[in-house]
Design an enzyme around this catalytic site. Structure first.
Site, PDB file in Angstrom:
ATOM      1  N   VAL B  77       0.858  -1.178   0.000  1.00 42.72           N
ATOM      2  CA  VAL B  77       0.000   0.000   0.000  1.00 42.72           C
ATOM      3  C   VAL B  77       0.895   1.228   0.000  1.00 42.72           C
ATOM      4  CG1 VAL B  77      -1.796   1.245   1.266  1.00 42.72           C
ATOM      5  CG2 VAL B  77      -1.704  -1.252   1.371  1.00 42.72           C
ATOM      6  N   CYS B  78       0.674   2.133  -0.935  1.00 45.93           N
ATOM      7  CA  CYS B  78       1.507   3.333  -1.031  1.00 45.93           C
ATOM      8  C   CYS B  78       1.460   4.098   0.284  1.00 45.93           C
ATOM      9  CB  CYS B  78       1.026   4.230  -2.168  1.00 45.93           C
ATOM     10  SG  CYS B  78       1.951   5.772  -2.285  1.00 45.93           S
ATOM     11  N   GLN B  79       2.643   4.303   0.863  1.00 48.22           N
ATOM     12  CA  GLN B  79       2.727   4.924   2.192  1.00 48.22           C
ATOM     13  C   GLN B  79       2.125   6.329   2.224  1.00 48.22           C
ATOM     14  OE1 GLN B  79       6.449   4.208   3.905  1.00 48.22           O
ATOM     15  NE2 GLN B  79       5.887   5.068   5.871  1.00 48.22           N
ATOM     16  N   GLY B  82      -1.597   6.236   1.634  1.00 46.98           N
ATOM     17  CA  GLY B  82      -2.275   5.603   2.759  1.00 46.98           C
ATOM     18  C   GLY B  82      -2.396   6.542   3.951  1.00 46.98           C
TER      19      GLY B  82
END
Lengths: 120, 133
Positions: B77-79, B82
């Site tokens: 999940v793209c930090q 997110g």
């Protein structure tokens, strides 16, 4: 195992519409940091992000972000010619240069030469 | 061929997940390799345990987790995306001083764009799912 790729970014959305532009630009910088060969086409409403004299209040100026592209070694810029004409825009009003205008057929040919395409 | 899938569709559209998941299942069935999937933009909510689909809709959160268990691949999940949208894992929650407020499904992990690009470097094909928000 991993090889250098030719990655093409196509910006099609107007600059201040959503976080998508910024997030796609972040991805572009990371691709460049990984030393992939990065190339950019501005098409459709994406051409508005190149315009000089942007003065939004309270948010980052998109055109200023684009001025950092040369610092990342990204120097091949293209614009969709038909989109320029439709919007009454000219390359002279763009903050980056040189930008090569492309016909839709030339755009398709350019896309075909790349390994990976990302759009906003 | 080695594939990486980028998911960036809005999860509120019930059919949105169908194409991406069906594509992933099919490429595995055809003996291609799925290196990983990366969730960006509104798709970060696929990892959010607090985002529950309606009874008559498919729970893709579990579908992806189950698929990754059978045919191991990365689910990242793209930090930045997110955190911006309130989907954080345990490590991030601790860093922000919000212990026990993490809401990420255990099979998913936060990752930077660097990890995504490194994965793409190994792939033959990178397919994006999700156009207009």
């Amino acid at each position: 195992m991993s090889k250098k790729k030719k990655i093409l970014f196509i910006f099609k959305k107007p600059p201040y519409e959503s976080a998508l532009f910024q997030e796609t630009l972040d991805l572009l910088f990371v691709c460049s940091a990984f030393e992939h060969e990065v190339c950019v086409i501005w098409a459709g409403d994406g051409l508005f992000s190149l315009q000089k004299n942007q003065a939004p209040e309270k948010v980052k100026i998109i055109s200023q972000l684009l001025l950092t592209l040369p610092m990342y070694g990204i120097e091949r810029y293209f614009a969709q010619e038909s989109a320029l004409l439709d919007r009454g825009l000219s390359l002279a009003d763009c903050i980056l240069n040189p930008i090569t205008p492309l016909s839709d057929l030339e755009m398709a040919a350019l896309i075909e030469t790349h390994d990976c395409i990302f759009t906003d | 061929m080695k594939y990486v899938l980028l998911l960036r569709y809005d999860i509120r559209h019930p059919m949105a997940g169908n194409t991406a998941f069906h594509f992933a299942e099919t490429l595995i069935q055809m003996n291609h390799t799925l290196l990983g999937i990366f969730l960006m933009h509104e798709s970060v909510h696929i990892a959010n345990v607090l985002a529950m689909p309606a009874q008559d809709e498919t729970a893709y959160q579990k579908s992806w987790a189950d698929l990754a268990e059978k045919h191991p691949f990365e689910i990242s999940v793209c930090q930045t995306a997110g955190i911006r949208r309130g989907v954080i894992d345990q490590i991030q929650a601790q860093q922000e001083g919000m212990t026990h407020k993490e809401n990420m499904h255990e099979s998913y992990q936060l990752a930077g764009l660097g990890q995504f690009v490194a994965l793409c470097s190994q792939a033959d094909r990178v397919i994006t799912f999700g156009g207009q928000p």
